[in-house]
Design an enzyme around this catalytic site. Sequence first.
Site, mmCIF file in Angstrom:
data_model
loop_
_atom_site.group_PDB
_atom_site.id
_atom_site.type_symbol
_atom_site.label_atom_id
_atom_site.label_comp_id
_atom_site.label_asym_id
_atom_site.label_seq_id
_atom_site.Cartn_x
_atom_site.Cartn_y
_atom_site.Cartn_z
ATOM 1 N N ASP A 1 6.839 -5.337 -7.732
ATOM 2 C CA ASP A 1 7.857 -5.888 -8.622
ATOM 3 C C ASP A 1 9.214 -5.312 -8.210
ATOM 4 O O ASP A 1 9.330 -4.712 -7.140
ATOM 5 C CB ASP A 1 7.494 -5.663 -10.095
ATOM 6 C CG ASP A 1 7.510 -4.191 -10.484
ATOM 7 O OD1 ASP A 1 7.984 -3.350 -9.678
ATOM 8 O OD2 ASP A 1 7.053 -3.878 -11.591
ATOM 9 N N THR B 1 0.857 -1.184 0.000
ATOM 10 C CA THR B 1 0.000 0.000 0.000
ATOM 11 C C THR B 1 0.893 1.234 0.000
ATOM 12 O O THR B 1 1.913 1.278 0.684
ATOM 13 C CB THR B 1 -0.971 0.020 1.201
ATOM 14 O OG1 THR B 1 -1.791 1.187 1.099
ATOM 15 C CG2 THR B 1 -0.271 0.001 2.544
ATOM 16 N N HIS B 2 0.492 2.221 -0.817
ATOM 17 C CA HIS B 2 1.319 3.423 -0.991
ATOM 18 C C HIS B 2 0.428 4.660 -0.909
ATOM 19 O O HIS B 2 -0.651 4.680 -1.520
ATOM 20 C CB HIS B 2 2.042 3.360 -2.350
ATOM 21 C CG HIS B 2 2.958 4.518 -2.561
ATOM 22 N ND1 HIS B 2 4.181 4.615 -1.941
ATOM 23 C CD2 HIS B 2 2.804 5.645 -3.294
ATOM 24 C CE1 HIS B 2 4.753 5.755 -2.296
ATOM 25 N NE2 HIS B 2 3.936 6.398 -3.120
#
Length: 213
Positions: free
Chosen positions: A149, A116-117
Site C-alpha cells: 500500500d 517481500t521483506h
Amino acid sequence: MSTSVPPTRRVAVLVSGSGTNLVALLEAIDADPAFGGEVVVVASDQPTAGGLEHARRRGLPVVALALSDHPDRAAWEAALTTAVAAHEPDVVVLAGFMRVLSARFLRGWPDRVLNTHPSLLPAFRGAHAVRDALAHGVRVTGATVHLVDEQVDHGPIIAQRCVPVEPDDTEASLHTRIKAVEHDLLPACVKLLCQDRLHIVGRTVHIEPEELP
Ligand code: GAR
C-alpha cells in the site's frame, strides 16, 4: 465437453539487487505447470542490478530506469509506470526493489502489487531490516510477504516465516538464511495471487482454500 484452463497471469518483477528472489520465482514457475503465472518483464532502478542480468540471460524483456536520469522522482516513477504497463502485467512483484512506489504507480494494480521483506513486519520496516533486527538483539526475525500500500512495508500480510538469530550471526549470515526462506515463501505467495486465491478484508488476507504457504 469443455475443460476450463485457468488463465496465466502476466507478472512484472521489480528488482534493485542481486535478484536471487527473482531466480527463485522463475524456477518455481518453471517447475510447476499449475503455477498460473509467467514473468513478462523485469524492471530495475539500478541498470547494473544482478537481477537484470538473470533476466537477460533468460531472454526476458528488461527495463532499466535510473532515478538519476530523470528530472525528479515523479518523472522517474511515471516513466517506470509507463514502461512496466507496456507489458500489460496483471501482477507486480517487488523482489528486493529498494524504492518506495507512490499511489500513482500502485493504482495501476490495486491489491496486485506484492513485496517481500526480510523481517517479521511490522517490526523493522525500511531498507535495513536485517541490520536493525540484529542491533535490537531479537532472538527471532524472519520474512514477510505482503501486499503493497502507500506506506512503507505496511500493507496486508499474506505470509510470514520465522528465522532464529544465532549468537554469532552477522548481517550477511542472517540475511542469507532469511533469503533462503524468502526463496520458498515469495513464489508460494505469487502463485496464490496468480490463482486469485487471496481475498482481502481490511488488513486481513484470507487464503481460499486455506493453505498457509
Ligand atoms: C531480499 O531479502 C528482500 O526481502 C529485500 O532485499 C533482498 C533482495 O535480495 N528487500 C527489502 O529489504 C525491501 N525493503 P535479492 O536481490 O537477492 O532477491
